[in-house]
Design an enzyme around this catalytic site. Structure first.
Site, PDB file in Angstrom:
ATOM      1  N   HIS A  81       0.705  -1.334   0.038  1.00 51.19           N
ATOM      2  CA  HIS A  81       0.305   0.136  -0.072  1.00 51.19           C
ATOM      3  C   HIS A  81       0.795   1.274   0.084  1.00 51.19           C
ATOM      4  CE1 HIS A  81      -3.427  -2.524   1.308  1.00 51.19           C
ATOM      5  NE2 HIS A  81      -2.660  -3.020   2.166  1.00 51.19           N
TER       6      HIS A  81
HETATM    7  C1  BDR Z   1      -2.457   1.275   5.758  1.00 49.69           C
HETATM    8  O1  BDR Z   1      -2.683   0.348   6.852  1.00 49.69           O
HETATM    9  C2  BDR Z   1      -1.488  -0.011   7.394  1.00 49.69           C
HETATM   10  O2  BDR Z   1      -1.344  -1.154   8.099  1.00 49.69           O
HETATM   11  C3  BDR Z   1      -0.502  -0.051   6.231  1.00 49.69           C
HETATM   12  O3  BDR Z   1       1.046   0.281   6.782  1.00 49.69           O
HETATM   13  C4  BDR Z   1      -0.995   0.939   5.326  1.00 49.69           C
HETATM   14  O4  BDR Z   1      -0.664   2.094   5.699  1.00 49.69           O
HETATM   15  C5  BDR Z   1      -3.316   0.041   4.523  1.00 49.69           C
HETATM   16  O5  BDR Z   1      -4.677   0.107   4.832  1.00 49.69           O
END
Ligand code: BDR
Ligand code: CA
Length: 320
Positions: free
Chosen positions: A251
């Site tokens: 992500h």
């Molecule tokens: C986001 O949530 C976190 O756990 C990850 O690092 C990312 O920023 C994805 O939903």
């Protein structure tokens, strides 16, 4: 060259994003601020030092620790996804001689608080600084509350967060970064500086399988490669059990790609609001992305499409 400040809650995918940013000649990372999210903030800061220790750097960005609590809600963390230490338990790994396998970088923290370092950077680079957020938006909202005039001079904020025409990953409707501090997100989205959002709609298009990751990192015998492999074990196991494939979504690397390779990303203008009062929908990002219903006064660009293969290729080229 684009001057950026990264606000992060490392986090395995935050680590991928930070490594990518530090290896991108298009960017100059001036500062990195930590925030609570995937882990409590002290652990997030420790993780940031570990990540920077993986790189062989002569010069480091300024580092400061930010908020320990969301604005209103109680903190929710994600140890079940990212491992007990938030970094796939890499902090426990040792070499044969007993030393830490991934020793934290030996750098001094800024004497400023996270919020004050954000304001200092915004004032030092007016109309130029880009903030990239990879965690909850708590620090950014606090900086806006403290000195809106300085924050108005940001060039833009690029956010990993939200889910629009996609299910959430904490609840059915909410994505983690927005769910942890929806009040902060809503304040930031309505502040008035340009916002570019990489939501789950985009990040879920980039599927990094364990097979692909291992094939790429096994080509090189270096610290970054072994860190990418070690740090992802726990989270790829979580994905195998709960998401349905062995691998994970990187992500947080997408906002970095949006800055360095905009041609791989397609976005639409939208008016984005965050649900802060809902019971079933707490932290939901709400926007109508239908062309015929677009809002006359959009407050954000929302990334809806990624050339996933091109982005992954670029990602691995940069990290080798
Ligand atoms: C986001 O949530 C976190 O756990 C990850 O690092 C990312 O920023 C994805 O939903
Ligand atoms: Ca993150």
């Amino acid at each position: 060259m684009q001057r950026v400040l990264i606000d992060t809650d490392p986090g395995v995918d935050d680590a991928f994003a930070i490594l990518l940013a530090m290896r991108s000649p298009e960017l100059k990372v001036e500062a990195i601020i930590t925030v609570c999210g995937n882990t409590p903030v002290a652990q997030a800061t420790q993780n940031l030092l570990t990540i920077l220790g993986v790189l062989d750097l002569d010069e480091f960005p300024a580092i400061a620790q930010g908020a320990a609590e969301p604005l209103v809600k109680q903190l929710v963390t994600a140890a079940h996804v990212h491992g007990e230490d938030g970094l796939g338990n890499t902090s426990q790994l040792r070499c044969a001689d007993g030393n830490l396998l991934y020793a934290p970088a030996d750098i001094e923290m800024s004497p400023l608080s996270g919020v004050d370092l954000i304001l200092e950077m915004a004032a030092r680079y007016p109309d130029e600084l880009i903030i990239v957020t990879l965690g909850p938006l708590t620090n950014i909202a606090k900086a806006i509350r403290k000195d809106a005039a300085k924050m108005r001079r940001l060039q833009k904020i690029v956010v990993m967060g939200g889910a629009f025409e996609e299910y959430g990953n904490v609840t059915t409707t909410a994505e983690f970064n927005i769910f942890v501090d929806p009040h902060a997100a809503d304040e930031v989205f309505h502040f008035g500086v340009p916002i570019h959002i990489a939501p789950l709609d985009a990040t879920h298009q980039v599927v990094l399988t364990g097979e692909r990751l291992h094939a790429e990192v096994d080509k090189h015998d270096n610290k970054i490669s072994s860190f990418l492999k070690d740090s992802t074990q726990a989270c790829m196991e979580f994905y195998r059990q709960h998401v349905g494939f062995w691998g994970f979504h990187i992500h947080d690397a997408l906002p970095i790609g949006i800055l360095t390779h905009p041609e791989h990303f397609e976005s639409v203008d939208a008016y984005v609001q965050v649900e802060t009062a809902g019971v079933l929908t707490d932290g939901m990002t709400v926007a109508d992305l239908r062309r015929e219903r677009r809002h006359p006064n959009p407050n954000a660009q929302v990334c809806i499409k990624v050339a996933a293969e091109a982005f992954l290729d670029h990602f691995f080229k940069r990290l080798h």
